[in-house]
Structure formats: structure tokens, C-alpha cells
Design an enzyme around this catalytic site. Sequence first.
Site, PDB file in Angstrom:
ATOM      1  CB  SER A   1      -8.124 -33.263   5.965  1.00  0.00           C
ATOM      2  OG  SER A   1      -8.064 -32.800   4.646  1.00  0.00           O
TER       3      SER A   1
ATOM      4  CG  ASP B   1      -0.519 -31.650   4.033  1.00  0.00           C
ATOM      5  OD1 ASP B   1      -0.967 -31.843   2.889  1.00  0.00           O
ATOM      6  OD2 ASP B   1      -1.213 -31.776   5.060  1.00  0.00           O
TER       7      ASP B   1
ATOM      8  CG  HIS C   1      -3.375 -34.263   3.333  1.00  0.00           C
ATOM      9  ND1 HIS C   1      -3.519 -33.115   4.091  1.00  0.00           N
ATOM     10  CD2 HIS C   1      -4.641 -34.717   3.101  1.00  0.00           C
ATOM     11  CE1 HIS C   1      -4.806 -32.870   4.286  1.00  0.00           C
ATOM     12  NE2 HIS C   1      -5.508 -33.835   3.705  1.00  0.00           N
TER      13      HIS C   1
END
Length: 288
Positions: free
Chosen positions: A170, A235, A264
Site C-alpha cells: 500500500s 480493492d 485492500h
Amino acid sequence: MNGLSFSELCCLFCCPPCPSRISAKLAFLPPEKTYDLISDEAGSRYSLHLTERAEWQYSQQELDNIEVFYTRTSKNNRIVCMFARCTQNAKFTILFSHGNAVDLGQMSSFYIGLGSRINCNIFSFDYSGYGASTGRPSEKNIYADIDAAWQALRTRYGISPQNIILYGQSIGTVPTIDLAARYEVGAVILHSPLMSGMRLAFPETNRTWFFDPFPSIDKVPKITSPVLVIHGTDDEVIDFSHGLTIYERCPRTVEPLWVEGAGHNDVELYGQYLRRLKQFISVELAVN
């Protein structure tokens, strides 16, 4: 122009370089600290004390295999580094840059579990303003943070670049890509990467503006190491299109892992996640 509406352009040029939608999506979110570093009487060595919020899942023996220390960045912040010895015969050490809303305490069980399963040791660090690291989180600081972690890993443990795998998850893909564009390493893993801040906040953006934060998309063509890209197709934070475009721009990609139906924060729960990592590290990198 460039896929942006008139109102969006007005917003950008009236209040750059921090459009509110970028700030809302990309604000750093350091959690309440879940650990402390306890120094010995000489003040030269530290042990890791985890709070209940860290949700440690292993025994004291595994905890004793985690070494923690401070190092100083070029921005004069003091960041915490963690070395988790997960296996006795590891060829690779993973330099792991974690996601946004966690700290090293919360990640420690995951590191032990992951490293033991893929036969790697794991080295990680808390960004400035996270956990017991000083300073405040910012784009400039996270680049300085990973530089300091890289130097600590290289000098303190004597690990060669070809035996280091950079892993970013991320927001952690931002410093990972920045470092990977400047050093050749054993491999790079980009887990739910973002192209840039503007492209995240305004999905139709197709160029890099001068005030665009986290412009990873312009750096990935400079990565000379093998790259594995991982992304969930559903996501909800960083759209799957970011991972796909990052994959297309990297010169030396291997077969990516697109996890059908994953969001995610749950890619690791799918069986193909560990299978793909094992295949990449134990088989594909072994023949390079």
C-alpha cells in the site's frame, strides 16, 4: 483536459499542492502505539515490549528472535528498526515497508508467520511519527526513513543487495519504489501499489502534475530488479488499475498475482498469496 472536470481543475489550481481529495485519501494514519522499546542498563541494547493491541500470536521464543534498535535518518528523525530472524538458513532478507494504519507491534506476528513460511528473515521499520519513531509522517520523511533502514540493514547485518528483497504494501510501495529505482536488489514485491496521489484522488488523471505526491508511476521504469506485483481485483482503497499499470511499466516483471475478489486488506488470507511468494522466491529467483 487530461480527463479532469473544470471544477476539479479549479480545485487543483486554486489550492495546490494539497488538494483536499488527495489529503483525505492519502492522509497518514499512524495508530496508537502498540509497543515500547526497553533499554538495558547501559542504554545500548533494546528489547521489544508489546501491548495487548499488538495481538502477538507466538511464544516468548519467537519474540526473543526479534531484534529492535533505533537509527537516525537524514531528516534527523530517530526511527525504530526491527529484524525478525524467522529461519536459520534464509538466503534472502525482506526489507518490508508496511501499510498506512499499522506499526511494527501490530506487524510483528505477521512478519514471523510470513518469514517462517517463505524461508526469509524480515527487516522492517516504522515511518517517522509511527510507533516509537520520532518526527512526523510525510512524503519526504518516508524516503529518508527507508534510506536509513536500508543503510542499517546493509551495515549492521552485512547483507548484500542481491540477497535483499524489497517488499512494499500500500503506502509502503511509495518508499519501496523510490529505493528500488536507485539500487539493484535481489527482487521487489509491490503489494497493492498506487501510481500517484493525483491518480488515486482523480482516477482520470493521465499525467504527473508538478504537485503530485507519491509519483511512483514515473519511477518504476528505472527499476532494474525482478518485480512481482500483487493486487486484489476488488480493492476499494487503491483501485486494481493502479497495480495493472504499475505492472505494465516495470521493465522486469514476473507473472503478477491478481487475487480475484480480494480487497485492500485481505489479500494475505487467500491461499494463492503464499503459493505465489514461495514460487517467486524459491523457484524463480533461484534461476536468476
